[in-house]
Every structure is written in C-alpha cells, then in structure tokens.
Scaffold this motif. Structure first.
Motif, PDB file in Angstrom:
ATOM      1  N   UNK A 122       0.837  -1.208   0.000  1.00 41.98           N
ATOM      2  CA  UNK A 122       0.000   0.000   0.000  1.00 41.98           C
ATOM      3  C   UNK A 122       0.865   1.248   0.000  1.00 41.98           C
ATOM      4  N   UNK A 123       1.914   1.232   0.832  1.00 39.52           N
ATOM      5  CA  UNK A 123       2.817   2.396   0.877  1.00 39.52           C
ATOM      6  C   UNK A 123       3.524   2.594  -0.459  1.00 39.52           C
ATOM      7  N   UNK A 124       3.995   1.471  -1.029  1.00 36.20           N
ATOM      8  CA  UNK A 124       4.711   1.562  -2.320  1.00 36.20           C
ATOM      9  C   UNK A 124       3.778   2.096  -3.399  1.00 36.20           C
ATOM     10  N   UNK A 125       2.538   1.648  -3.387  1.00 36.43           N
ATOM     11  CA  UNK A 125       1.567   2.131  -4.387  1.00 36.43           C
ATOM     12  C   UNK A 125       1.349   3.634  -4.195  1.00 36.43           C
ATOM     13  N   UNK A 126       1.250   4.032  -2.941  1.00 33.13           N
ATOM     14  CA  UNK A 126       1.049   5.465  -2.668  1.00 33.13           C
ATOM     15  C   UNK A 126       2.212   6.305  -3.207  1.00 33.13           C
ATOM     16  N   UNK A 127       3.409   5.759  -3.086  1.00 30.49           N
ATOM     17  CA  UNK A 127       4.608   6.553  -3.428  1.00 30.49           C
ATOM     18  C   UNK A 127       5.142   6.275  -4.831  1.00 30.49           C
TER      19      UNK A 127
END
Lengths: 422, 288
Positions: A122-127
């Motif tokens: 989720x964090x990687x997708x956000x960034x």
C-alpha cells in the motif's frame, strides 16, 4: 549428417560437459534458494494483482483498499489476541508482533507477514509516482559529461540520447506506464535478481560451456593426435565445419536447457502470473542503484513478458557471438587448454578496458560496446541504467558489429586452416 | 600416376626436402632413409597434410591439393605416430573413420568386420583400445588405412611394433594389394622392403639419392662385400681398418662381414659374399 551426429554425441557424452551442466543447474538452484525467504510476500503481491488488476487507477485503489482494510482488521484482531491491549497505530502493532518476542504460532507468523507485505505494498503504491517526480535525465547526463571531462565528440553523441530518454520519461509519465503494479523494487529487487543475478549467471554458464565445447570439439583431433588420420580422409579439413556445427548447436542447446530448467523453477516458486503485462518502467519497479533509487527507463514501452523474451533473445545472440569467437580461437590455437586461457584473458581485458579508460572521448566511451561488458550489465540491456550504454543501439550494435567481426575472423581462420601445414 | 615434381619443402630456414622428383605407378615403393632425412615430410606432402614450398604433386595430371576430396578419397594413410580415442573400441574407431572416408554405414560395418578379421583383432573388436598393446594399435592403424580400399596406400613405418608372424602376414597382404594400386612405405626395417618393394628410393641429404628397382639396388656393392674370420686378438685392428657390416664371435675367432671397395685391400683369406639391401643401406648412410 552422420559425421555431425557423431560429433554431437561426442560432445554431449563428454564428462566435463555433463559435470559442468549439472554443477551450473545446482548453482542456479542455490541462487533461487537465496530469494526463497521472500517467496510468501512475492506470491501474495501476485495474488493481490489478480484481485485488483495491474493498472493503478481509481478502480485499483478501491479494490486495494478493501484488501488493505481486511489486513488492518486482521492485524488488530491478532494484536488484541496476543497483547490483550487496544489497537494502536499499524506500525506499532506490527513492531509489537514481530520485534518484542511475542510467542507466535507458524500460521500467526504467516498472517503477520501477509499483513506486513500488504501494508508495505500500500505504501509503495502510494509513493510509486514520486520516483518520476523531478527525474531529469538531461541533468544527470550533463553531470556525467562534466565529471568525465567529455570532449565534443562524446558530448554531441550523448546529448541527443539524453534528450531522447527524457522524452521517454515524459511519455512514461503521461501514458501511465509508470502506473502499473509490480513487486516493489526497493524491497524485493526482483528485476535485479531475475536479470542481474539469474540471467547473468545463465549467460556466463552458457558462455563457459559454449566456449569449452567449441574448443574441445574443434581441437579434439589435435589433442588426441588423430589429425593425421582424420584430415587425410575424404572429409578432410571440412571436418572442422562439422565440429563447428555440432559445437554451435550444443552452444545454443546449453542456454535453452539452463533457461528451460531454471526459469520454470524460478517462476514456479515466484509467481508472476498476474504481472506479466505490467510495465518494466513502472514506478514500483524502481530499485536502488548505487546511492540513488532509479526506475528502469526502457527505450521502448515494454511489459514484463516482452522484456523477458527480448532479454532471452539477446542472451542467445550473445551466446552465438561467444561461440563464434571460440571457434576462431580453436582453429588458430590447436591446444584447447591454451585456447581457453587465451579466450579468458581476452574476455577479462574486454571487461576491464572500459573501466580502465576514462570515457572522455567517443572512441573511449564505445569500448564498452562489447559482448563481455554487455554481459556485465545484464539488467540494463534494454534500459538506461548506469553510464555505459546510454544509446538505444547498444545491444543491436554489439550483435551486428561483433557478429560481423566474428564472421570475418572465421572466414580468415578457415582460409588459414585450409592451407596450414598439419 | 602420382608424380612429385621438383618439390622442395622448407620449415623456416630449414630445408627438409630439396628438389624432389618422383613418379609412382602400380607397385610397392620402399622409402629408405635414416631419421630426419625427410621421409615423413615427403609422405605428409603426399597425403596433403603438408604443402610444398615449391614444386607440385600431381595425380593423373591434376594438382592434389586442388583435387581436394576427389584425391583424398583415393588415399589410405598410416602415419608413423597416430593417435586414437582411448575409450573407443576398434570397431567404433573404424566406423568413425569410415564415416569420414564417406563410406556408407552398411558397407562400413562389412569392411570393419573383414579388416578386423584380417588384422586378427576380431576377438577384441569391442574392447576399449586403451588396453591394447603397441602392436595391436598398429594393426588397428593398418586396418583403417585399408578401409576405403585406397588406390594410393601410404604407410609410414607400418611394421613397427608387429611381431615377426604379423610382419610376414602384413608383407604378404601388401604384395597382394600392390597389384592394382600404388603402395608407398617407409621403414627402418630393411628386410620389409627387401621382401616386397618393387622399387626402392633412398633419400640422402634431403634429396633423392637413388630411385631404382629392387634387383638393381645391390649392384652398387657387387663384388665389394666379403666374409672373413680373424683371431680374436686381431679383431679390433681389423674392425678399425675396414667398413664392417656385421661381427660375430665364435670359439676365439671373430667372423666379419665387411665392405672393401679396393680389391687390392681385400685380405687373402676373405670370401666374396652376395650383397643385400641392408648392406647397401649401411653403405649409403655410412656417414650418418
């Protein structure tokens, strides 16, 4: 055909060939095993991609949110059950479950890993889009040119290529190539592993076996002292061509076999089934490259599937070149041991040459345009990574120029061999 | 007809053969010369392993190197030192060479069986050659040279390592084969040539010293070879003053066979003897 078949049988039955083939397969298995601790997370991401699709858009976010919510709920449940405390921040709960020595069963550990991987994804997708923000190849290029003290010829050669790459970066941003899902590069480095570790290893193994087989076969009669018999038969010195054909065939059979065994094992352990159509240049695939984190900017838009097949094709092209040069060495050098030593020394020199010469001028820069350096930058064949190959013709130039050079040298060496005293 | 025309072969500054001219038609040609005289070089040129520095070698008027496989398919060659594949059986070895000689599989199998029988290796035809003696390897070599029923058979020291019985068998075989083909053999064993060669070629100082038929070879020593018996105490003096061919001790006496070119120097009790080819060989190469 009869003679070709006999040569082939001789090669395939040679103890060194079978031993090395087995050793290389074991080594590849060992390499894959090094990545096994990540298997659960990798396969989870592939499963998630199956549910969300690979295009990071509103629909994706909606679907992914449900998965993330379920993970968070699971995290809270597990946290409460294990600590008897009220739910807190996700990171705090994960820390408490993994780093404070709480006793967890095997299935609970797996749950924690799944939750952690989902939340990290989720964090990687956000960034994922951030990697392309301010990604300026022109600026990086100018810095490189200044650092090496490039002369006019190199500057005028590279600047248009930097501009072309910058256009690609704009295209990647605009066309949404950067917005596809892949295993987060900074965490898992799957692109590096597949190309810079596994494919690089397979190419080296193939080259070693291809070269050894060529030297073994072509110098076979000299090593056994049978040249006076075999080269005075009707087939005569044309026997060398049969040996060449059988060795080249084996030289291509080797990577086919190594890839045919290693890649199915790899892909059976690490599932890519839902990610084949992701884009190599996507923001998620950015990896640590020295001090910085950089994406793989391909010269043309390429999916993971296209990139893999193209890389395999390039691997075969380079293998042919390695085998052709081995043939020239074998014809000119009757002793296969000396031939192999000579070949290894020339290869090492080609590998060291570009780093020994400061690439100030265009000719110095182009010393990196050789098959050995190409092997060393396996992960960057179709992309701009590093500074050795910042032009789209890098791989085609190697395959064409070195292929042509090898054909010329083969013609010369065969002509020499035809009239040589034996 | 195989013709060697003014052939010279140099290796750098070293001249191995100088202006050699020879003609070979049907029959057995014996090549006699001490080591290093250029026999093997000549043979290697005849089988296209070496190329003349100058001059040419023709077969029926055509240059052999330009004839390529058309010439080589007529060749059978047994080199002086030839390698073999240690893990092959004689049958596998011969099958492989038969394939290189362009013999089809069925014919190769038939010829292999015949030849292994001929060289008395039938009972070990499937044994690995690494266990073979030198003589057995030599017999395999002889068999391979005959695989394609060659028109030109070139044999470099073919009887080396063969026992006397095998040598006789081999000589008889060559004599039979030579009826309708060219057989060229070099050997140190003069008796081999004496028995079967129609023509004898001596190479000396890298040139053809003599090329003549077998019967004429010995005329060079006609009335020059003698037998003599000398007391043991005088034998050393006699040996130092004559060209000795052989010496045998018996009951305090020494029996000499020697050459004396000047009739005035012949000891009064010496008996004249018929010269043989070995005498000629020793005489021709007396300085080497």
């Amino acid at each position: 055909m009869n003679i070709f078949y006999r040569q082939l049988r001789r090669i395939l039955g040679a103890p060194f060939f079978l031993f090395l083939l087995a050793a290389f397969l074991l080594w590849n298995g060992f390499l894959i095993s090094q990545k096994m601790p990540m298997q659960r997370e990798i396969n989870l991401i592939n499963d998630i991609a199956g549910q969300t699709g690979i295009h990071i858009n509103a629909d994706f976010h909606q679907k992914f949110q449900k998965i993330a919510d379920a993970s968070e709920a699971d995290l809270r449940t597990l946290y409460q059950a294990k600590t008897k405390q009220a739910p807190a921040d996700d990171q705090k709960m994960l820390y408490a479950l993994t780093e404070t020595g709480l006793p967890l069963t095997g299935s609970e550990q797996d749950r924690v890993r799944d939750i952690s991987a989902t939340l990290n994804l989720g964090n990687a997708v956000q960034n994922h889009a951030e990697i392309y923000n301010g990604f300026d190849i022109n600026k990086r290029g100018t810095y490189f040119l200044k650092e090496v003290g490039a002369d006019a010829s190199l500057t005028s050669f590279l600047k248009p290529n930097y501009a072309k790459l910058q256009q690609r970066v704009e295209q990647i941003r605009q066309d949404g190539e950067m917005d596809t899902l892949f295993f987060p590069g900074t965490t898992y480095a799957m692109h590096s592993f597949l190309y810079n570790t596994l494919l690089k290893s397979i190419l080296m193994e193939s080259a070693i076996l291809g070269v050894l087989v060529m030297l073994y076969s072509v110098s076979f009669e000299f090593m056994h002292g049978t040249q006076a018999l075999t080269y005075t038969t009707r087939r005569g010195r044309m026997l060398t061509l049969d040996q060449f054909g059988a060795s080249l065939f084996t030289g291509l059979l080797v990577p086919l076999f190594l890839l045919g065994v290693t890649l199915p094992v790899y892909f059976s352990k690490f599932h890519y089934s839902n990610l084949w159509d992701s884009i190599v240049s996507c923001g998620m695939n950015a990896e640590r490259n020295g001090m910085e984190i950089a994406p793989y900017v391909t010269w043309e838009p390429m999916t993971i599937r296209q990139y893999l097949w193209t890389s395999i094709a390039i691997l075969f092209g380079l293998q042919v070149i390695f085998c052709l040069f081995a043939f020239v060495t074998a014809v000119l050098c009757r002793n296969s041991y000396i031939g192999f030593l000579g070949y290894a020394l020339i290869s090492m020199a080609l590998l060291a040459l570009p780093s020994m010469i400061s690439p100030r001028s265009l000719p110095a820069y182009l010393t990196a345009c050789n098959p050995i350096t190409a092997w060393s930058i396996c992960r960057a064949w179709l992309t701009q990574v590093g500074s050795a190959a910042v032009y789209p013709q890098y791989i085609p130039a190697i395959l064409c120029c070195w292929g042509l050079l090898s054909v010329v040298l083969i013609t010369f060496s065969l002509r020499h061999f035809r009239r040589r005293d034996l | 007809m195989l013709t060697v025309q003014n052939v010279t072969k140099r290796f750098g500054k070293f001249t191995a053969l100088q202006d050699i001219s020879l003609e070979f038609s049907h029959g057995v040609y014996g090549l006699l010369a001490p080591n290093g005289a250029g026999k093997t070089t000549l043979m290697k040129m005849l089988v296209t392993l070496l190329f003349p520095t100058s001059g040419q070698i023709l077969y029926d008027g055509a240059e052999i190197s330009s004839m390529g496989s058309k010439y080589r398919e007529k060749l059978g060659y047994l080199p002086q030192d030839f390698g073999y594949y240690r893990n092959n059986s004689p049958r596998q070895y011969l099958h492989y060479l038969a394939a290189l000689k362009g013999i089809d599989r069925k014919e190769a199998e038939k010829r292999t069986e015949e030849l292994l029988d001929m060289v008395a290796l039938s009972d070990v035809k499937d044994k690995k050659m690494k266990k073979f003696s030198g003589g057995m390897i030599q017999r395999v070599g002889i068999a391979q040279a005959m695989l394609n029923q060659p028109e030109i058979l070139i044999l470099d020291e073919p009887t080396a390592g063969l026992d006397p019985k095998e040598r006789v068998r081999f000589r008889n075989l060559l004599a039979e084969l030579s009826k309708d083909r060219i057989v060229i053999l070099s050997t140190h064993i003069v008796s081999d040539i004496e028995c079967i060669a129609n023509q004898v070629i001596f190479i000396k100082d890298h040139e053809v010293y003599c090329n003549t038929d077998r019967d004429s070879v010995c005329t060079v020593l006609q009335n020059k070879v003698f037998l003599c018996t000398v007391p043991e105490e005088a034998s050393d003096d006699f040996e130092n003053s004559h060209f000795i061919l052989s010496r045998r001790e018996e009951a305090g006496q020494t029996h000499f066979r020697f050459i004396c070119e000047n009739q005035a120097d012949v000891p009064p009790d010496a008996e004249i003897s018929t010269p043989n080819m070995e005498d000629v060989f020793l005489y021709v190469y007396r300085e080497e």
